[in-house]
Design a protein around this motif. Structure first.
Motif, PDB file in Angstrom:
ATOM      1  N   ALA B  46       0.843  -1.189   0.000  1.00 17.16           N
ATOM      2  CA  ALA B  46       0.000   0.000   0.000  1.00 17.16           C
ATOM      3  C   ALA B  46       0.877   1.236   0.000  1.00 17.16           C
ATOM      4  O   ALA B  46       1.806   1.330   0.800  1.00 17.16           O
ATOM      5  N   LYS B  47       0.607   2.169  -0.872  1.00 20.09           N
ATOM      6  CA  LYS B  47       1.372   3.414  -1.016  1.00 20.09           C
ATOM      7  C   LYS B  47       2.861   3.136  -1.225  1.00 20.09           C
ATOM      8  O   LYS B  47       3.724   3.898  -0.815  1.00 20.09           O
ATOM      9  N   GLN B  48       3.136   1.962  -1.754  1.00 20.84           N
ATOM     10  CA  GLN B  48       4.521   1.627  -2.067  1.00 20.84           C
ATOM     11  C   GLN B  48       4.507   1.032  -3.467  1.00 20.84           C
ATOM     12  O   GLN B  48       3.485   0.520  -3.916  1.00 20.84           O
ATOM     13  N   SER B  49       5.663   1.068  -4.114  1.00 18.57           N
ATOM     14  CA  SER B  49       5.692   0.471  -5.441  1.00 18.57           C
ATOM     15  C   SER B  49       5.727  -1.031  -5.306  1.00 18.57           C
ATOM     16  O   SER B  49       6.392  -1.586  -4.420  1.00 18.57           O
ATOM     17  N   LEU B  50       4.902  -1.684  -6.118  1.00 22.64           N
ATOM     18  CA  LEU B  50       4.847  -3.134  -6.095  1.00 22.64           C
ATOM     19  C   LEU B  50       6.089  -3.709  -6.749  1.00 22.64           C
ATOM     20  O   LEU B  50       6.750  -3.033  -7.537  1.00 22.64           O
ATOM     21  N   PRO B  51       6.436  -4.943  -6.467  1.00 21.95           N
ATOM     22  CA  PRO B  51       7.533  -5.592  -7.182  1.00 21.95           C
ATOM     23  C   PRO B  51       7.228  -5.613  -8.678  1.00 21.95           C
ATOM     24  O   PRO B  51       6.056  -5.544  -9.070  1.00 21.95           O
ATOM     25  N   PRO B  52       8.246  -5.711  -9.504  1.00 24.03           N
ATOM     26  CA  PRO B  52       8.006  -5.737 -10.957  1.00 24.03           C
ATOM     27  C   PRO B  52       7.031  -6.845 -11.314  1.00 24.03           C
ATOM     28  O   PRO B  52       7.148  -7.965 -10.831  1.00 24.03           O
ATOM     29  N   ALA B  53       6.027  -6.481 -12.120  1.00 23.26           N
ATOM     30  CA  ALA B  53       4.995  -7.462 -12.410  1.00 23.26           C
ATOM     31  C   ALA B  53       4.440  -7.265 -13.797  1.00 23.26           C
ATOM     32  O   ALA B  53       4.375  -6.158 -14.301  1.00 23.26           O
ATOM     33  N   LYS B  54       4.040  -8.353 -14.417  1.00 22.85           N
ATOM     34  CA  LYS B  54       3.357  -8.247 -15.694  1.00 22.85           C
ATOM     35  C   LYS B  54       1.877  -8.000 -15.453  1.00 22.85           C
ATOM     36  O   LYS B  54       1.229  -7.256 -16.157  1.00 22.85           O
TER      37      LYS B  54
END
Lengths: 288, 145
Positions: B46-54
């Motif tokens: 939440a309010k953070q960048s998610l791990p790299p994802a497709k």
């Protein structure tokens, strides 16, 4: 963000206390049961300590709050305007000794065939028309009234409330369920005339009190025990209510005779007749 | 006396069936947790960048677990004196882990490599706070592949 994730199996149960639920419930139930038993026992002991310390005004308040319930349970109408009430009050008045002088004694005449007399706290004495019909002399009535006054003097009625006394005191303090003239379910559970039972010791004390008053009144105990003798002779075919709430055996009559003998009181003397028409409302049997 | 016997019978039924169900449930929970261990679940996101994802998707796992007479009885007694309610600790623990597993299993079937921003909520399905209690646990998170 690059972190290496190493799967790790959950082996410890930090969120569940490792105590067997039955063991836990056992301790829990034990604690609760022991505490309840202790409180219940303490209240039972406390009644005998508290009752003698209650003030007259508290006793009167308790009596007033119980009065409607008691009248309901007695059955029959209250004959408030009957002149026989005045007669009974005039009989009771000379019997009131110093220890009861600060308690207003009120006589309630109940219109029911069952011969009975009883008291509740606060100086309320109940006499039934059935008792008047079955009485043969004033001496009997004086002894019965004296016996009831004995219960009042010893506060037996308050003691017989038992643990309910605390419920009553609590509700009086909070002002719930004790409105005048209304019989609330709460009070119905605290007073039960049907199961009212004084201890043998309490009855003996009340008997002696009644006997002393009778002797003071007449100078002898003649005819005073006739009511009981008639009824104990009737047993067991007919057991009047009076005997039920005041279990009276030959033993009690004998104990009273012994008590009189110890004090050199005569159990023979003149019979004081009842007024004409005691069995009819306002002494008026309408046979002029 | 009759009432007491009824209570004792209900307690025995509650304890017998309740603890059997609990044992079976824990057995299943442990096996499935082991089987799904390779997919990490985490609370950040939440309010953070998610791990790299497709691709990302929401996954929800929810479960309703009923208390039993034994647990409720123990709770009622415990309410008198206060303290930890042991019999409900395991009930809620089972609820949370089951809800997480349902969410995770669905995500794994979808092909998730990890689950971020996972949250757990609990509510009680009781009738005005009286009587037998069932609990509902819902777990949701963002699946990433």
């Amino acid at each position: 963000m690059n972190m290496k994730y190493t799967p790790k199996e959950i082996t410890e149960e930090v969120n569940v206390t490792p105590t067997h639920p039955l063991v836990n419930l056992g301790y829990l139930a034990g604690t609760v049961v022991v505490s309840l038993v202790a409180i219940y026992a303490a209240m039972g002991v406390a009644v005998d300590l508290v009752v003698p310390r209650l003030s007259r005004s508290t006793e009167i308040k308790i009596g007033d709050s119980l009065l409607p319930v008691a009248q309901d349970q007695f059955g029959g109408n209250v004959l408030a305007d009957d002149t026989r009430v005045d007669y009974l009050e005039s009989l009771a008045q000379p019997l009131i000794r110093e220890e009861l002088s600060d308690l207003p004694i009120t006589i309630h005449l109940m219109d029911t065939e069952i011969a009975n007399a009883a008291i509740i706290a606060g100086g309320h004495v109940f006499v039934t028309t059935g008792l008047l019909e079955e009485s043969r002399s004033e001496n009997e009535l004086v002894f019965i009234l004296g016996h009831e006054l004995g219960h009042l003097a010893n506060r037996d009625s308050l003691k017989s409330l038992g643990r309910s006394l605390f419920l009553l005191l609590g509700s009086l303090a909070l002002g719930i369920g004790t409105q005048n003239g209304q019989s609330s379910p709460l009070l119905n559970t605290t007073l039960d005339f049907q199961s009212l039972h004084y201890s043998r010791e309490q009855e003996t004390q009340a008997d002696r009190y009644g006997m002393i008053l009778t002797i003071e009144q007449y100078g002898h105990g003649g005819y005073a025990l006739d009511f009981f003798e008639r009824h104990s002779a009737h047993e067991p075919s007919f057991i009047p209510e009076y005997v039920l709430t005041h279990p009276l055996s030959e033993n009690r009559i004998e104990a009273l005779e012994l008590f009189a003998a110890e004090n050199n009181w005569s159990l023979t003397g003149d019979l004081v007749p009842l007024p004409e028409g005691i069995e009819c409302p306002n002494f008026d049997c309408g046979n002029e | 006396m009759g009432d007491l016997i009824v209570v004792l019978i209900l307690l025995a039924i509650g304890y017998g069936f309740g603890s059997y169900a609990e044992r079976q449930h824990y057995k299943s929970i442990r096996e499935r947790e082991k089987a799904t261990l390779h997919v990490p679940i985490m609370t950040f996101g939440a309010k953070q960048s998610l791990p790299p994802a497709k691709e990302t998707a929401l996954f929800v796992g929810s479960v309703v677990v009923a208390s039993d007479y034994f647990k409720t009885f123990a709770l009622a007694l415990r309410n008198l004196v206060g303290g930890r309610v042991l019999s409900y600790e395991s009930l809620l623990d089972r609820g949370r882990r089951e809800a997480l597993l349902r969410m995770k299993e669905e995500a794994i079937a979808w092909g998730a490599t990890e689950l971020a921003n996972v949250r757990i909520n609990t509510s009680s399905l009781s009738q005005g706070g009286q009587g037998m209690i069932s609990i509902e646990v819902i777990a949701y998170g963002t699946g990433i592949r």
